[in-house]
Design an enzyme around this catalytic site. Structure first.
Site, PDB file in Angstrom:
ATOM      1  N   HIS A 265       0.782  -1.096   0.047  1.00 22.87           N
ATOM      2  CA  HIS A 265       0.042  -0.058  -0.002  1.00 22.87           C
ATOM      3  C   HIS A 265       0.933   1.278  -0.206  1.00 22.87           C
ATOM      4  CE1 HIS A 265      -3.728   2.318   1.228  1.00 22.87           C
ATOM      5  NE2 HIS A 265      -2.758   3.057   1.706  1.00 22.87           N
ATOM      6  N   GLU A 266       1.727   1.156   0.892  1.00 23.61           N
ATOM      7  CA  GLU A 266       2.584   2.392   1.181  1.00 23.61           C
ATOM      8  C   GLU A 266       3.664   2.515  -0.030  1.00 23.61           C
ATOM      9  OE1 GLU A 266       1.521   4.559   2.774  1.00 23.61           O
ATOM     10  OE2 GLU A 266       0.451   3.491   4.539  1.00 23.61           O
ATOM     11  N   HIS A 269       1.657   4.420  -2.897  1.00 24.63           N
ATOM     12  CA  HIS A 269       1.804   5.860  -2.526  1.00 24.63           C
ATOM     13  C   HIS A 269       3.212   6.154  -3.136  1.00 24.63           C
ATOM     14  CE1 HIS A 269      -1.971   6.755  -0.659  1.00 24.63           C
ATOM     15  NE2 HIS A 269      -1.816   5.973   0.419  1.00 24.63           N
ATOM     16  N   GLU A 295      -4.735   7.969  -3.508  1.00 23.24           N
ATOM     17  CA  GLU A 295      -5.327   6.501  -2.706  1.00 23.24           C
ATOM     18  C   GLU A 295      -5.235   5.411  -3.668  1.00 23.24           C
ATOM     19  OE1 GLU A 295      -5.039   5.974   0.612  1.00 23.24           O
ATOM     20  OE2 GLU A 295      -6.397   4.310   1.232  1.00 23.24           O
TER      21      GLU A 295
END
Lengths: 501, 501
Positions: A265-266, A269, A295
């Site tokens: 997820h990060e 980003h 997101e």
């Protein structure tokens, strides 16, 4: 002689330098700062944010923007020049409309509000937090009035996180999503099938998790020459410069998902930040578009890529070699089913891919009602329980695991929640388009090839900066306006076979 | 109405905030910054140092200082108020005397100079570096003229690192030190005794070294609530705020001394910073006095405490338990002798306690001669070899291990070297006084009690900030002016029995 545009760019560069330093201080606070250094850190950060605000709203910026407005209006509105002037003017006007007193009152109320929230949550006592919530919503209403709006004051707040978005449109697409998700989740609950989720709660040594997560982040394209991975209690991604993107995660020895999908997820980003145009750093063409678009990148890599069967065709043999004790008797199919398990739960940050959006819809509906005055702050706990029962079929027995679970409202982040669901919606629609354009993505993932997808995202999203609004970008990239359809189809295609529904 | 003093303090506070942020950026650059982020980091740091310089030399600071001068003159010169005005005026006047053009030329020449030095050292080719050395010494001569001096231009440069020190006085005490040290080192060389130094080159696992070093730093008084320890190629101590002191070290698996005594050294620096008055942070009463006094704290803990027999009475059993493989057949006496071994060597940073000052004296003498013009830059390699032969009895076969070994000159740090030896001299004289006042320090160390010494240093040195000059402080604390005697006696008392001389 410096041209007005060059002078403006140089002021923007200066502002971005100050902000990048603020980012480093924030990152350090969460990662390595000694325990006793917090008070002085607050002073350092307050000083820098004041300096940045002062530079952002300096009259000279206004003058330069005014002198360039006519020239910019003659250009293609999506050109670097026009976008620079338009977006900087947009930010400048908004910032300048906020009375200093209101900014200070909001800062104070949210600093105190967060402290009260921490205590109220620990004591499981909403009444301690309620007056602060009242105060904060009151100030946010003032902010909305000061900034101005056309249809609904909520739009003025949403605009801070998702520029140009309108709450009626967001409400429409989320209502359609809800209408599809509630019965889907019900069907899953009623299906007799349940994956063997306990395999994810076996022993996963931290060092092995870190090595595996780091390798996966590098494999999908996170550049460790221009970034790093650390440990924090609350994971985040923060960029300290055009070649300095820092992501964090946390490890649970007895739960695989937390760190691994957190890292994907990060990293998602981070890859957005790393894909921004470094020659435009600090200027709109080199800045991320919105929190929702940000997101969309994290969710795409975490869920649409990272929870796909093809991803695990490639990575499961490595997972097995990395965690031989936990996974020796587990097949790739069992593992794939387990990491995709859907089950309504009370805590948003622990929610699965399908129920997550229902958590967001609850919050979005409540904060709209709070802002309009249709809901009184004192009635939040009851309204929260009711909506959880209605959408997720469960309800919290305490406010700590109910309306006190998130930091956002105490921090004044009203209008922020919908960007999480917008991210999921954008992600699914972008991913559908990528599939159309890039051929057999699953075959690529199964071979460990993630570069084509990343390059497509770079070309179509990252390098476009703020030269388009999010709606324009969605239309441009996917050929149609945002809708719930891609996300619902993606969930159904994955979950129907897993749960035999 | 803000009083002029409050306004001045608030400006000083602002400057210190900017500088503290610069410190964090510098620390991060050495510890955790991603490899590709260097170029932007330089831009961030240049911006902040420019901001700090602009604030330090703002006309308003000059006006406020002028308006407070008369009041300050009526006070005890060592009071907080008088010291604040005196030292701030001293710094302001000096900074304001430097023409902007010279500051920029120096920055440019030293950035380029350091790059040239790195290449010249790698290529072992002094001729590549010589034009830069010529340029830098030329600019430093201009700096000395701009700032002004009474007796010798060297004093104007020395003053940046050791305020109020005069090179003739420093030269005198270092010459006396040299006169004693040269025969002492000769006698050691000629003694038949040699400790078993190979025990320090056994296997010392990094993780165990870190745990042991960290425990020792905490035991002597470094506060990890207000500080931390990391790994860097070049160890240092940097404070990022009144409760945020960061030290670093490096580990060599096959050499005990490097990390352990490095940690004690940096912890000594750190304990000075941690002992400064936090209510005066950024103001002269809350600032370290000089680099020499700073070094006295690091050297005291590293050598006078950390290399004492009593220190190892306490720590050797722990060392043995921590490094069972390396130390199982070693006695505390053998270990003590090994960590105190004296042997002339070519590299300053690896030198032992006795020969270290001879390395400094070489550099001090050469840079004085370079500044005055008595020595040509082209003749540095030869002069270097000659002095090493004369003072240390050995000479380098290459310039890389000769006059190209240190970064200082390439960075424009002319006049910095003597502060290392001043630190050793101050340390020994302070330590003699502490022994007199605190009773049996050795008995305390053997029991693991380091608090009395630290508190004495806090009271007598740390909390006095810049309210005294270094000479005044030495006189005040020890009752006499600085001399070589304490250091020579301390070395002789330790080394004579070890080498039977």
């Amino acid at each position: 002689m410096t041209s007005p545009l060059d002078e403006l760019k140089s002021l923007a560069r200066e502002i971005s330098l100050v902000q990048s330093v603020e980012s480093l201080l924030g990152w350090d606070e969460q990662t390595y700062m000694p325990p006793a250094a917090g008070e002085f850190r607050a002073e350092q950060m307050t000083y820098l944010s004041g300096l940045a605000h002062q530079k952002r709203t300096s009259p000279r910026v206004g003058e330069l923007l005014a002198s360039l407005a006519a020239d910019a209006a003659k250009e293609d509105p999506h050109s670097d020049f026009a976008a620079t002037i338009h977006q900087m003017k947009r930010d400048f006007d908004k910032q300048s409309k906020l009375p200093q007193k209101l900014v200070e009152a909001l800062t104070h109320a949210t600093v105190i509000g967060q402290q009260a929230w921490v205590k109220a949550r620990a004591a499981n006592d909403f009444s301690q937090f309620q007056p602060h919530l009242e105060k904060i919503f009151g100030l946010k209403r003032e902010q909305a009035e000061a900034v101005g709006y056309v249809a609904h004051p909520y739009d003025a707040l949403l605009d801070d996180y998702e520029p140009d978005a309108k709450s009626t449109e967001v409400a429409l697409v989320l209502a359609e999503l809800r209408t599809e998700l509630v019965p889907l989740v019900q069907a899953i609950l009623q299906s007799g099938k349940k994956p063997q989720v306990d395999i994810l709660a076996r022993e996963f040594p931290t060092a092995a998790q870190e090595a595996f997560g780091r390798a996966a982040a590098a494999a999908i394209g996170f550049d460790f020459q221009r970034g790093r991975l650390d440990v924090t209690h609350h994971p985040f991604c923060s960029s300290v410069g055009p070649s300095d993107c820092r992501i964090t995660t946390r490890y649970q020895e007895k739960f695989f998902n937390c760190a691994f999908f957190g890292i994907l997820h990060e990293a998602g980003h981070g890859m957005y930040d790393q894909g921004l145009r470094s020659d435009q750093y600090g200027l709109p063409p080199g800045t991320y578009l919105s929190l929702g678009i940000h997101e969309s990148q994290s969710r795409m890599w975490e869920n649409l890529v990272g929870r796909s069967r093809s991803f695990w065709s490639h990575f499961f043999p490595q997972a097995k070699a990395t965690f031989p004790v936990a996974l020796s008797d587990v097949s790739a199919d069992q593992f794939y089913a387990a990491v995709n398990h859907v089950e309504p739960s009370l805590i948003r940050v622990e929610a699965d891919e399908a129920t997550y959006n229902l958590h967001i819809i609850v919050r979005f509906e409540l904060e709209q009602a709070l802002l309009s005055g249709d809901l009184k702050t004192a009635d939040v706990p009851g309204a929260w329980r009711e909506k959880y029962k209605q959408y997720l079929g469960i309800e919290p027995s305490t406010d700590a695991e109910g309306c006190l679970q998130d930091i956002h409202w105490s921090a004044g982040l009203i209008g922020y929640f919908p960007t999480y669901s917008l991210g999921n919606l954008y992600a699914a629609q972008f991913f559908d388009q990528a599939r159309r354009v890039l051929g057999d993505l699953d075959a690529q993932f199964a071979r460990g090839e993630f570069r084509p997808l990343l390059e497509w995202l770079r070309d179509n999203i990252h390098t476009r900066g703020r030269n388009y609004t999010a709606s324009q970008l969605v239309q441009l990239v996917t050929g149609k306006p945002l809708s719930h359809e891609s996300l619902v189809r993606s969930l159904r295609d994955k979950l129907a076979p897993l749960y035999g529904i």
